[in-house]
Design a protein around this motif. Sequence first.
Motif, PDB file in Angstrom:
ATOM      1  N   VAL A   1       7.777   5.861 -10.903  1.00 24.16           N
ATOM      2  CA  VAL A   1       8.770   6.267  -9.904  1.00 24.16           C
ATOM      3  C   VAL A   1       8.691   7.768  -9.644  1.00 24.16           C
ATOM      4  O   VAL A   1       8.728   8.219  -8.493  1.00 24.16           O
ATOM      5  CB  VAL A   1      10.184   5.860 -10.365  1.00 24.16           C
ATOM      6  CG1 VAL A   1      11.252   6.423  -9.421  1.00 24.16           C
ATOM      7  CG2 VAL A   1      10.307   4.343 -10.447  1.00 24.16           C
ATOM      8  N   LEU A   2       8.564   8.562 -10.716  1.00 22.06           N
ATOM      9  CA  LEU A   2       8.499  10.016 -10.568  1.00 22.06           C
ATOM     10  C   LEU A   2       7.231  10.443  -9.837  1.00 22.06           C
ATOM     11  O   LEU A   2       7.271  11.289  -8.928  1.00 22.06           O
ATOM     12  CB  LEU A   2       8.577  10.679 -11.941  1.00 22.06           C
ATOM     13  CG  LEU A   2       8.459  12.204 -11.990  1.00 22.06           C
ATOM     14  CD1 LEU A   2       9.543  12.875 -11.147  1.00 22.06           C
ATOM     15  CD2 LEU A   2       8.522  12.702 -13.438  1.00 22.06           C
ATOM     16  N   SER A   3       6.101   9.865 -10.223  1.00 22.90           N
ATOM     17  CA  SER A   3       4.841  10.261  -9.574  1.00 22.90           C
ATOM     18  C   SER A   3       4.843   9.879  -8.094  1.00 22.90           C
ATOM     19  O   SER A   3       4.339  10.631  -7.246  1.00 22.90           O
ATOM     20  CB  SER A   3       3.649   9.617 -10.286  1.00 22.90           C
ATOM     21  OG  SER A   3       3.659   8.213 -10.155  1.00 22.90           O
ATOM     22  N   ASP A   4       5.409   8.727  -7.785  1.00 22.26           N
ATOM     23  CA  ASP A   4       5.499   8.299  -6.388  1.00 22.26           C
ATOM     24  C   ASP A   4       6.330   9.284  -5.571  1.00 22.26           C
ATOM     25  O   ASP A   4       5.935   9.691  -4.465  1.00 22.26           O
ATOM     26  CB  ASP A   4       6.131   6.905  -6.333  1.00 22.26           C
ATOM     27  CG  ASP A   4       6.336   6.411  -4.910  1.00 22.26           C
ATOM     28  OD1 ASP A   4       5.345   6.010  -4.274  1.00 22.26           O
ATOM     29  OD2 ASP A   4       7.494   6.429  -4.443  1.00 22.26           O
ATOM     30  N   TYR A   5       7.469   9.692  -6.116  1.00 29.39           N
ATOM     31  CA  TYR A   5       8.355  10.616  -5.403  1.00 29.39           C
ATOM     32  C   TYR A   5       7.680  11.971  -5.204  1.00 29.39           C
ATOM     33  O   TYR A   5       7.720  12.552  -4.100  1.00 29.39           O
ATOM     34  CB  TYR A   5       9.661  10.782  -6.178  1.00 29.39           C
ATOM     35  CG  TYR A   5      10.764  11.470  -5.414  1.00 29.39           C
ATOM     36  CD1 TYR A   5      11.694  10.736  -4.680  1.00 29.39           C
ATOM     37  CD2 TYR A   5      10.887  12.857  -5.421  1.00 29.39           C
ATOM     38  CE1 TYR A   5      12.711  11.369  -3.973  1.00 29.39           C
ATOM     39  CE2 TYR A   5      11.900  13.499  -4.724  1.00 29.39           C
ATOM     40  CZ  TYR A   5      12.805  12.748  -4.005  1.00 29.39           C
ATOM     41  OH  TYR A   5      13.809  13.384  -3.312  1.00 29.39           O
ATOM     42  N   LEU A   6       7.051  12.490  -6.242  1.00 26.75           N
ATOM     43  CA  LEU A   6       6.386  13.795  -6.144  1.00 26.75           C
ATOM     44  C   LEU A   6       5.245  13.757  -5.133  1.00 26.75           C
ATOM     45  O   LEU A   6       5.092  14.666  -4.311  1.00 26.75           O
ATOM     46  CB  LEU A   6       5.857  14.211  -7.523  1.00 26.75           C
ATOM     47  CG  LEU A   6       6.908  14.608  -8.561  1.00 26.75           C
ATOM     48  CD1 LEU A   6       6.270  14.719  -9.944  1.00 26.75           C
ATOM     49  CD2 LEU A   6       7.571  15.937  -8.189  1.00 26.75           C
ATOM     50  N   THR A   7       4.438  12.697  -5.189  1.00 26.37           N
ATOM     51  CA  THR A   7       3.273  12.622  -4.299  1.00 26.37           C
ATOM     52  C   THR A   7       3.691  12.490  -2.845  1.00 26.37           C
ATOM     53  O   THR A   7       3.069  13.076  -1.946  1.00 26.37           O
ATOM     54  CB  THR A   7       2.363  11.448  -4.711  1.00 26.37           C
ATOM     55  OG1 THR A   7       2.086  11.524  -6.114  1.00 26.37           O
ATOM     56  CG2 THR A   7       1.046  11.499  -3.955  1.00 26.37           C
TER      57      THR A   7
ATOM     58  N   PRO B   1       0.828  -1.219   0.000  1.00 26.62           N
ATOM     59  CA  PRO B   1       0.000   0.000   0.000  1.00 26.62           C
ATOM     60  C   PRO B   1       0.859   1.265   0.000  1.00 26.62           C
ATOM     61  O   PRO B   1       1.894   1.326   0.661  1.00 26.62           O
ATOM     62  CB  PRO B   1      -0.791  -0.119   1.303  1.00 26.62           C
ATOM     63  CG  PRO B   1       0.122  -0.908   2.200  1.00 26.62           C
ATOM     64  CD  PRO B   1       0.835  -1.885   1.321  1.00 26.62           C
ATOM     65  N   TYR B   2       0.420   2.248  -0.785  1.00 29.77           N
ATOM     66  CA  TYR B   2       1.133   3.519  -0.842  1.00 29.77           C
ATOM     67  C   TYR B   2       0.750   4.397   0.356  1.00 29.77           C
ATOM     68  O   TYR B   2      -0.376   4.297   0.859  1.00 29.77           O
ATOM     69  CB  TYR B   2       0.786   4.278  -2.119  1.00 29.77           C
ATOM     70  CG  TYR B   2       1.020   3.506  -3.388  1.00 29.77           C
ATOM     71  CD1 TYR B   2       2.227   2.845  -3.623  1.00 29.77           C
ATOM     72  CD2 TYR B   2       0.044   3.452  -4.382  1.00 29.77           C
ATOM     73  CE1 TYR B   2       2.443   2.148  -4.801  1.00 29.77           C
ATOM     74  CE2 TYR B   2       0.249   2.762  -5.563  1.00 29.77           C
ATOM     75  CZ  TYR B   2       1.445   2.104  -5.765  1.00 29.77           C
ATOM     76  OH  TYR B   2       1.661   1.415  -6.931  1.00 29.77           O
TER      77      TYR B   2
END
Length: 460
Positions: free
Chosen positions: A188-194, A130-131
Amino acid sequence: MKQFLFVTLGLLAAFSAQSQEIAGQWFGSLTVQGVQMRLVFNITQSASGYSATLDSPDQGAKGIPVSSTTYNKPVLKLSADALQLTYTGELKGDSIIGTFRQGGFSLPMNLGRKEVEKKAVSRPQEPSKPYPYRSEDVHFENAKAGVTLAGTLTLPGEEGVFPAVILISGSGPQNRDEELMGHKPFLVLSDYLTRNGIAVLRYDDRGTAGSTGDFKTATSLDFATDVEAALSFLHSRKEINRQKIGLVGHSEGGLIAPLIAQKSGDVSYVVLLAAPGLRGDELLLMQTELIGKSSGVSDAELQKAKELNKKAFAIVTGTPQPDAAKEALAGYFKSNLQGRPAGMSEEAYVKAQVDQLTSPWLTFFLRHDPAPVLEQVRCPVLALNGEMDLQVPAGANLEAIRKALEKGGNRNVTARALPGLNHLFQECKTGSPNEYATIEQTFSPAALSAVTTWIQQQTK
């Protein structure tokens, strides 16, 4: 450019046959640049003979036309002229033992009736559920094009109003994760930004994965209308701060983002990742030479290729009428057959070259100069390249982007070349596309930090 601007080994063919029945699905797999490429051939028999289409599950591509399908027991022959590829295989029991050829490449490839399993690869940066944030599958409409786009919206928390970005992928049909070479850069980018307080909308290109529409007939201008639809969708969400929505475009996506930002007051900032600053024909000549050198092609062969491409590009850019351009290109390639692959007829070779160069996407790209568009962009811009990028070389393109923005009066411009990184912003040794799949890292932490920190500064 995410990916290659010309047809690459990412779109390869697989063919098959079974004991007494050749019709049906046949499954195969190739290893290209260290990446498994699963392929499915769908062969149909009718009174007039055989026909086939190709699926590439790992790229989200289905129904790619196969130009010629012949079966004379026990030999199966297929060709896809648009991709300049051929396959010849011999039926042995429940398998076809054969050889795949494309351009100067020749690879063994066997086919069978059983679906090929996807091999696991090590991609340590990919997040797993889970995120620690909200992730929602969404759909939104591009009414202008009659297209429904499928994507994912990630939000930093259950409550609140957040700054947001739209991720715009590079060339070729891409899913929402911009998946290629075994990597998922946009995931990967969206995860880091969020995780750092920024909402992210990413979506499948039209005609790809969950999105409707026809990718093959679209140009960068058409893809720009999909971005406009994404902007409208974010405006409908109560969790999004409408005054702090930005565009993040990679490769061709960095060409598309300014097309929107130049005319929309809804774009607060733009991030250009390995974006073209030069006109398309000039960029492709530069890209072909650099990648050729990294692959060991001789200077003499590179010079021949450069002259051949340069003259062909000039026909496209200098001939506005499509029929006239096709006729001129056909005559040109008939008199220049040195690039014809072994086993491909002169007619098929000429047709494949003409079809590729006069496709809507490539015609637009060859003719498009980003500079006049960039001159109209007034919002803050961050332009990043990897110093070792061979597809969109950092020096020439960053300088062209900077000059165009400053010429238009934009004073909020940051342009940087990040040392040791390639076109995908991976830490690398040579920058060659051949390395992409072999590198475990998907997106350099230094690049992730640079993008995120800059966006946070714009959205304070």
